[in-house]
Design an enzyme around this catalytic site. Structure first.
Site, PDB file in Angstrom:
ATOM      1  N   LYS A   1     -50.054 -22.944 -27.729  1.00 36.55           N
ATOM      2  CA  LYS A   1     -49.394 -21.877 -28.507  1.00 36.55           C
ATOM      3  C   LYS A   1     -48.056 -21.499 -27.853  1.00 36.55           C
ATOM      4  CE  LYS A   1     -53.932 -20.343 -29.913  1.00 36.55           C
ATOM      5  NZ  LYS A   1     -54.692 -19.409 -30.721  1.00 36.55           N
TER       6      LYS A   1
ATOM      7  N   SER B   1     -62.495 -20.095 -30.063  1.00 37.11           N
ATOM      8  CA  SER B   1     -63.055 -19.487 -28.852  1.00 37.11           C
ATOM      9  C   SER B   1     -63.986 -20.430 -28.089  1.00 37.11           C
ATOM     10  CB  SER B   1     -63.780 -18.174 -29.193  1.00 37.11           C
ATOM     11  OG  SER B   1     -62.860 -17.224 -29.689  1.00 37.11           O
TER      12      SER B   1
ATOM     13  N   GLU C   1     -61.611 -24.577 -38.179  1.00 35.55           N
ATOM     14  CA  GLU C   1     -61.370 -23.429 -37.315  1.00 35.55           C
ATOM     15  C   GLU C   1     -61.560 -22.137 -38.115  1.00 35.55           C
ATOM     16  OE1 GLU C   1     -58.870 -24.499 -33.708  1.00 35.55           O
ATOM     17  OE2 GLU C   1     -57.475 -23.827 -35.229  1.00 35.55           O
TER      18      GLU C   1
ATOM     19  N   HIS D   1     -52.356 -24.540 -38.945  1.00 35.33           N
ATOM     20  CA  HIS D   1     -53.083 -23.617 -38.063  1.00 35.33           C
ATOM     21  C   HIS D   1     -53.103 -22.233 -38.710  1.00 35.33           C
ATOM     22  CE1 HIS D   1     -54.092 -21.138 -34.600  1.00 35.33           C
ATOM     23  NE2 HIS D   1     -54.570 -22.237 -34.044  1.00 35.33           N
TER      24      HIS D   1
HETATM   25  C1  PEP Z   1     -56.660 -22.399 -31.665  1.00 41.50           C
HETATM   26  O1  PEP Z   1     -55.613 -21.852 -31.373  1.00 41.50           O
HETATM   27  O2  PEP Z   1     -56.662 -23.344 -32.445  1.00 41.50           O
HETATM   28  C2  PEP Z   1     -57.899 -21.896 -31.084  1.00 41.50           C
HETATM   29  C3  PEP Z   1     -59.033 -22.447 -31.454  1.00 41.50           C
HETATM   30  O3  PEP Z   1     -57.778 -20.878 -30.187  1.00 41.50           O
HETATM   31  P1  PEP Z   1     -58.945 -20.291 -29.232  1.00 41.50           P
HETATM   32  O4  PEP Z   1     -59.654 -21.464 -28.623  1.00 41.50           O
HETATM   33  O5  PEP Z   1     -58.239 -19.457 -28.234  1.00 41.50           O
HETATM   34  O6  PEP Z   1     -59.858 -19.502 -30.116  1.00 41.50           O
END
Ligand code: PEP
Length: 248
Positions: free
Chosen positions: A10, A212, A166, A94
């Protein structure tokens, strides 16, 4: 198919921090069970690429975004031809881009096409938000995103995709999706791909889970039927945790 672990950095890590993190990953990731892809910011990509080559690190590079055009008057944007040769992968769709930058399904479809046109592998992210899950609309939302986001590619290009499920409510929140819910969605996505492209092609499209994930829960997600890897956000900034996930 080899597992794929993707680290989405990120908007973190300046040049110095990028160099340190890549070097640390290089020393820790000596026996990966997966193809490992890290996605630093645009400004760090050239340096990251040089370090990966000079140190022979077992890492590949991805970008976090792409413009849907190949060139032109698009101030501040980065195109496929600029990324070609530098990275192999691009994260597209995303949830932070969908929500914070208001990217539409149509734009995301054009970005997927830009990746394919430029021989970059799109890591297409799809996922429902909290309301959609609570209202029983999770599957419909995800399959609708796929239908719209894949509208610009032809069936023979489909095997070049990576899809990441996600759920929005699990990203960066520390809220963990239940593995059986992830499996249910993974199967729904797989069956959608089988219907659209046939079993042979669907079997070639890696399906990742993201939300996460960390050193404690990664193995439980990797054990899920049809899940072929992880898209890791926050935990990918910690070299010990990320390395351990890559060597599970
Ligand atoms: C992501 O940014 O795609 C993501 C899954 O973040 P995190 O693992 O921090 O939840």
């Amino acid at each position: 198919m080899k597992r794929i672990i993707v680290g989405n950095w990120k908007m973190n890590m300046d040049l110095k921090q990028t160099a340190t993190l890549i070097t640390r990953l290089r020393t820790q990731i000596t026996n990966p069970t997966a193809k490992v892809v890290v996605c630093p910011s645009f400004v760090s990509l050239v340096q990251a690429s040089e370090i990966i080559s000079s140190q022979k690190a077992l890492l590949e590079l991805g970008a976090q975004n792409i413009n849907d055009n190949d060139e032109g008057a698009f101030t501040g944007e980065v195109s496929g031809p600029m990324l070609k040769g530098l990275v192999g992968y691009v994260i597209v769709g995303h949830s932070e881009r969908r929500i914070v930058f208001m990217e539409s399904n149509e734009l995301i479809a054009r970005k997927v096409a830009a990746c394919i046109r430029n021989k970059l592998t799109p890591i297409l992210c799809v996922g429902e938000n909290t309301n959609e899950r609570q209202e029983g609309l999770a599957k419909r939302t995800v399959l609708d995103q796929l239908e719209q986001n894949l509208s610009e590619i032809i069936p023979s290009e489909a095997s070049k995709l990576i899809i990441a499920y996600e759920p929005v409510w699990a990203i960066g929140t520390g809220v963990n999706a239940e593995p059986y819910d992830v499996e249910e969605m993974a199967l729904a996505i797989y069956h959608y791909l089988v219907n659209k492209y046939g079993t042979e092609t669907a079997d070639k499209i890696p399906l990742l889970y993201g939300g996460s994930t960390n050193g404690d829960n990664a193995a439980s997600y990797l054990a899920i039927n049809k899940i072929g890897g992880l898209l890791v956000g926050g935990a990918s900034l910690n070299y010990k945790v990320f390395s351990s996930i890559c060597q599970l």
